[in-house]
Design a protein around this motif. Structure first.
Motif, PDB file in Angstrom:
ATOM      1  N   SER A  91       0.830  -1.214   0.000  1.00 32.19           N
ATOM      2  CA  SER A  91       0.000   0.000   0.000  1.00 32.19           C
ATOM      3  C   SER A  91       0.859   1.258   0.000  1.00 32.19           C
ATOM      4  O   SER A  91       2.062   1.225   0.279  1.00 32.19           O
ATOM      5  CB  SER A  91      -0.921   0.014   1.221  1.00 32.19           C
ATOM      6  OG  SER A  91      -0.161   0.230   2.405  1.00 32.19           O
TER       7      SER A  91
ATOM      8  N   GLN B 224       0.641   3.568   2.199  1.00 31.73           N
ATOM      9  CA  GLN B 224       1.085   3.753   3.583  1.00 31.73           C
ATOM     10  C   GLN B 224       2.314   2.903   3.895  1.00 31.73           C
ATOM     11  O   GLN B 224       3.256   3.370   4.552  1.00 31.73           O
ATOM     12  CB  GLN B 224      -0.041   3.405   4.552  1.00 31.73           C
ATOM     13  CG  GLN B 224       0.326   3.617   6.013  1.00 31.73           C
ATOM     14  CD  GLN B 224      -0.875   3.475   6.918  1.00 31.73           C
ATOM     15  OE1 GLN B 224      -1.279   4.393   7.598  1.00 31.73           O
ATOM     16  NE2 GLN B 224      -1.482   2.286   6.907  1.00 31.73           N
ATOM     17  N   ASP B 225       2.345   1.654   3.418  1.00 33.78           N
ATOM     18  CA  ASP B 225       3.505   0.782   3.630  1.00 33.78           C
ATOM     19  C   ASP B 225       4.764   1.419   3.049  1.00 33.78           C
ATOM     20  O   ASP B 225       5.818   1.453   3.695  1.00 33.78           O
ATOM     21  CB  ASP B 225       3.292  -0.582   2.958  1.00 33.78           C
ATOM     22  CG  ASP B 225       2.206  -1.403   3.623  1.00 33.78           C
ATOM     23  OD1 ASP B 225       1.914  -1.156   4.810  1.00 33.78           O
ATOM     24  OD2 ASP B 225       1.651  -2.291   2.946  1.00 33.78           O
TER      25      ASP B 225
ATOM     26  N   VAL C  65       5.330   4.621   2.172  1.00 33.54           N
ATOM     27  CA  VAL C  65       5.704   5.880   2.827  1.00 33.54           C
ATOM     28  C   VAL C  65       6.386   5.611   4.161  1.00 33.54           C
ATOM     29  O   VAL C  65       7.371   6.279   4.515  1.00 33.54           O
ATOM     30  CB  VAL C  65       4.462   6.785   2.999  1.00 33.54           C
ATOM     31  CG1 VAL C  65       4.770   7.949   3.940  1.00 33.54           C
ATOM     32  CG2 VAL C  65       4.006   7.310   1.650  1.00 33.54           C
ATOM     33  N   ARG C  66       5.883   4.626   4.907  1.00 30.81           N
ATOM     34  CA  ARG C  66       6.519   4.287   6.189  1.00 30.81           C
ATOM     35  C   ARG C  66       7.943   3.805   5.968  1.00 30.81           C
ATOM     36  O   ARG C  66       8.884   4.188   6.679  1.00 30.81           O
ATOM     37  CB  ARG C  66       5.694   3.214   6.898  1.00 30.81           C
ATOM     38  CG  ARG C  66       5.988   3.054   8.390  1.00 30.81           C
ATOM     39  CD  ARG C  66       7.154   2.129   8.673  1.00 30.81           C
ATOM     40  NE  ARG C  66       7.066   0.880   7.936  1.00 30.81           N
ATOM     41  CZ  ARG C  66       8.135   0.167   7.594  1.00 30.81           C
ATOM     42  NH1 ARG C  66       9.367   0.595   7.867  1.00 30.81           N
ATOM     43  NH2 ARG C  66       7.995  -0.970   6.939  1.00 30.81           N
TER      44      ARG C  66
ATOM     45  N   TRP D 147       8.801  12.127   7.231  1.00 28.47           N
ATOM     46  CA  TRP D 147       7.479  11.620   6.865  1.00 28.47           C
ATOM     47  C   TRP D 147       6.854  12.471   5.758  1.00 28.47           C
ATOM     48  O   TRP D 147       6.417  11.948   4.730  1.00 28.47           O
ATOM     49  CB  TRP D 147       6.551  11.579   8.080  1.00 28.47           C
ATOM     50  CG  TRP D 147       5.140  11.192   7.713  1.00 28.47           C
ATOM     51  CD1 TRP D 147       4.103  12.013   7.391  1.00 28.47           C
ATOM     52  CD2 TRP D 147       4.628   9.861   7.585  1.00 28.47           C
ATOM     53  NE1 TRP D 147       2.972  11.301   7.085  1.00 28.47           N
ATOM     54  CE2 TRP D 147       3.267   9.973   7.201  1.00 28.47           C
ATOM     55  CE3 TRP D 147       5.173   8.586   7.778  1.00 28.47           C
ATOM     56  CZ2 TRP D 147       2.455   8.859   6.998  1.00 28.47           C
ATOM     57  CZ3 TRP D 147       4.352   7.478   7.584  1.00 28.47           C
ATOM     58  CH2 TRP D 147       3.015   7.621   7.192  1.00 28.47           C
TER      59      TRP D 147
ATOM     60  N   VAL E  38       5.835  11.522   1.819  1.00 25.38           N
ATOM     61  CA  VAL E  38       4.514  11.758   1.223  1.00 25.38           C
ATOM     62  C   VAL E  38       4.648  12.640  -0.012  1.00 25.38           C
ATOM     63  O   VAL E  38       4.012  12.386  -1.049  1.00 25.38           O
ATOM     64  CB  VAL E  38       3.565  12.408   2.249  1.00 25.38           C
ATOM     65  CG1 VAL E  38       2.255  12.832   1.581  1.00 25.38           C
ATOM     66  CG2 VAL E  38       3.277  11.433   3.399  1.00 25.38           C
TER      67      VAL E  38
ATOM     68  N   TRP F 226      -3.749  12.522   1.073  1.00 27.60           N
ATOM     69  CA  TRP F 226      -3.238  11.366   1.820  1.00 27.60           C
ATOM     70  C   TRP F 226      -4.337  10.578   2.513  1.00 27.60           C
ATOM     71  O   TRP F 226      -4.398   9.341   2.399  1.00 27.60           O
ATOM     72  CB  TRP F 226      -2.208  11.840   2.851  1.00 27.60           C
ATOM     73  CG  TRP F 226      -1.845  10.794   3.858  1.00 27.60           C
ATOM     74  CD1 TRP F 226      -2.322  10.658   5.128  1.00 27.60           C
ATOM     75  CD2 TRP F 226      -0.952   9.685   3.661  1.00 27.60           C
ATOM     76  NE1 TRP F 226      -1.781   9.558   5.746  1.00 27.60           N
ATOM     77  CE2 TRP F 226      -0.941   8.946   4.866  1.00 27.60           C
ATOM     78  CE3 TRP F 226      -0.171   9.261   2.592  1.00 27.60           C
ATOM     79  CZ2 TRP F 226      -0.156   7.802   5.026  1.00 27.60           C
ATOM     80  CZ3 TRP F 226       0.604   8.118   2.754  1.00 27.60           C
ATOM     81  CH2 TRP F 226       0.603   7.407   3.955  1.00 27.60           C
ATOM     82  N   SER F 227      -5.205  11.245   3.262  1.00 29.29           N
ATOM     83  CA  SER F 227      -6.211  10.538   4.063  1.00 29.29           C
ATOM     84  C   SER F 227      -7.192   9.748   3.212  1.00 29.29           C
ATOM     85  O   SER F 227      -7.843   8.822   3.707  1.00 29.29           O
ATOM     86  CB  SER F 227      -6.977  11.536   4.949  1.00 29.29           C
ATOM     87  OG  SER F 227      -7.683  12.471   4.150  1.00 29.29           O
TER      88      SER F 227
ATOM     89  N   TYR G 260      -4.322   6.544   1.332  1.00 33.44           N
ATOM     90  CA  TYR G 260      -3.161   5.875   1.935  1.00 33.44           C
ATOM     91  C   TYR G 260      -3.266   4.350   1.962  1.00 33.44           C
ATOM     92  O   TYR G 260      -2.256   3.647   1.982  1.00 33.44           O
ATOM     93  CB  TYR G 260      -2.897   6.419   3.341  1.00 33.44           C
ATOM     94  CG  TYR G 260      -3.945   6.075   4.378  1.00 33.44           C
ATOM     95  CD1 TYR G 260      -3.827   4.936   5.161  1.00 33.44           C
ATOM     96  CD2 TYR G 260      -5.037   6.910   4.587  1.00 33.44           C
ATOM     97  CE1 TYR G 260      -4.772   4.617   6.120  1.00 33.44           C
ATOM     98  CE2 TYR G 260      -5.987   6.615   5.535  1.00 33.44           C
ATOM     99  CZ  TYR G 260      -5.851   5.464   6.302  1.00 33.44           C
ATOM    100  OH  TYR G 260      -6.802   5.160   7.252  1.00 33.44           O
ATOM    101  N   ASN G 261      -4.491   3.817   1.928  1.00 32.44           N
ATOM    102  CA  ASN G 261      -4.643   2.357   1.934  1.00 32.44           C
ATOM    103  C   ASN G 261      -4.631   1.749   0.532  1.00 32.44           C
ATOM    104  O   ASN G 261      -4.693   0.522   0.383  1.00 32.44           O
ATOM    105  CB  ASN G 261      -5.953   1.962   2.632  1.00 32.44           C
ATOM    106  CG  ASN G 261      -5.785   1.878   4.143  1.00 32.44           C
ATOM    107  OD1 ASN G 261      -4.713   1.510   4.624  1.00 32.44           O
ATOM    108  ND2 ASN G 261      -6.823   2.228   4.877  1.00 32.44           N
TER     109      ASN G 261
END
Length: 303
Positions: free
Chosen positions: A20, A22-23, A25-26, A47, A51, A65-66, A69-70
Motif C-alpha cells: 500500500s 502507507q507501507d 511511505v513508512r 514523513w 509523502v 493522503w487521508s 493511503y490504503n
C-alpha cells in the motif's frame, strides 16, 4: 538491534513486501531518517518528505493522503518510487526536482531545476487573502510579480483576484519558459503575461496596483555553506551582490515609478531585514507578521 540503512534500502523489500501507499511511505520515512538529508524545500521532516515524493508520482496532491493511503501500488509504481528514493538519498536531489510537481497555495505547478523550488512565506499572505495588508475592498487590476521564478505567486494571485492582469517578470529566459508552461497548465494565457526582463527594464508603460517580489538575497560567499540540496537550484535565483541586497536595493530605488498612488509593494528579504533597515532609515517599512517565515517580508505604500 539497530537496523542500518543498507539493510532496508533493498529493491526486493519495496517490490515484494510493501503493497500500500502507507507501507511504502513508512518504509521511505525510515530510509530518510537514517540518511543525511536536508529538508527545506516544502517539508521539514522525513514523513512529509516521503509523502511529497510518493503522491505526486501517482499524480495526486499530498493533501489527498487521508483518502488514498490504503490504496495498493502496482509493481511498476513501486519500482519507479524505489529509484527516486535512491536518487534522493545518494545524490541529495530535492524531492520536487524528482517529481517535477509542487502545490503552491493549493495550485499544481510544474517545476524543474531551471527555477527555484517554491517555498516563499508569501504563500501565507495569499492564502489569507492579504488580510490586514490590503484593504478588504481593494481589488488590484494590475499586478506585478517581480522575480517570478516558476510563476507560482502570479498564478496564485490570478485565482485570488479574478479580475486582475498579472505580469510575471524574471531575468532568466529558462525561468520564463517554465512560467509559460505553468500559465498554460492553468489556462491563464489571457491574464498572466510572462516577461523576460532585468527587473523593471522591459516592462510596459503603465503602473501597477500591487507589486510582489521574492528576489534573490543570498550572498555569494554563503552558497558553499548551504546543504547540497540547494546547489541543484539555479544560482541566479539565489544570489545577489552587495552582501545579498543589491537586487532589493534596486527594487526599492525604482518601484515608485511603476506603482500607482496608494499602490502597495510587498517584498521578501530573507535574513536581510536588519541590513535593509540600516540602509534606509528614512523609509517606513511595515514588517509583516508571518507564522511561516518570521518577519522577513515588508510592505510599502506609495503615498
Amino acid at each position: 538491534m539497530i537496523i542500518k540503512l543498507n539493510q532496508i534500502l533493498k529493491k526486493e523489500i519495496i517490490i515484494n513486501e510493501l503493497l500500500s501507499i502507507q507501507d511504502v511511505v513508512r518504509w521511505i520515512t525510515t530510509c530518510f531518517s537514517k540518511s543525511d538529508l536536508w529538508y527545506g524545500h516544502g517539508s521539514d521532516n522525513p514523513w512529509d518528505e516521503a509523502v511529497n515524493l510518493v503522491l505526486p508520482i501517482l499524480g495526486l496532491p499530498p493533501y489527498m493522503w487521508s483518502m488514498v493511503y490504503n490504496s495498493k501500488l502496482s509493481i511498476k509504481e513501486r519500482k519507479i518510487i524505489f529509484e527516486l528514493v535512491i536518487k534522493r538519498i545518494k545524490e541529495r536531489i530535492p524531492v520536487v526536482y524528482l517529481t517535477h510537481k509542487i502545490w503552491f497555495c493549493g495550485y499544481e505547478l510544474y517545476i524543474d531545476n531551471r527555477v527555484l523550488i517554491p517555498r516563499s512565506p508569501i504563500s501565507e499572505l495569499i492564502n489569507n487573502k492579504f488580510k490586514s495588508i490590503i484593504p478588504t475592498n481593494y481589488n488590484p487590476k494590475y499586478i506585478l510579480d517581480l522575480c517570478t521564478g516558476s510563476g507560482c505567486i502570479a498564478i496564485a494571485c490570478a485565482y485570488l483576484f479574478p479580475n486582475s492582469h498579472i505580469d510575471a517578470v524574471d531575468i532568466s529566459l529558462d525561468a520564463i519558459n517554465v512560467v509559460e508552461y505553468n500559465i498554460q497548465l492553468h489556462g491563464l494565457e489571457n491574464r498572466v503575461t510572462p516577461i523576460c526582463s532585468n527587473l523593471f527594464e522591459k516592462l510596459p508603460k503603465y503602473t501597477y496596483d500591487l507589486i510582489i517580489s521574492n528576489p534573490p538575497y543570498i550572498d555569494k560567499k554563503d552558497i558553499s555553506s548551504l546543504p547540497k540540496e540547494y546547489l541543484y537550484e539555479p544560482i541566479i535565483g539565489l544570489v545577489s551582490k552587495n552582501n545579498g541586497i543589491e537586487i532589493i536595493e534596486k527594487i526599492i530605488s525604482m518601484y515608485s515609478s511603476f506603482l500607482r498612488k496608494n499602490g502597495i509593494l510587498i517584498c521578501e528579504v530573507g535574513d536581510k531585514m536588519v541590513n535593509i533597515i540600516e540602509k534606509y532609515p528614512n523609509i517606513y517599512f511595515q514588517w509583516l507578521n508571518i507564522k511561516n517565515g518570521g518577519g522577513n517580508i515588508f510592505k510599502i505604500e506609495n503615498k
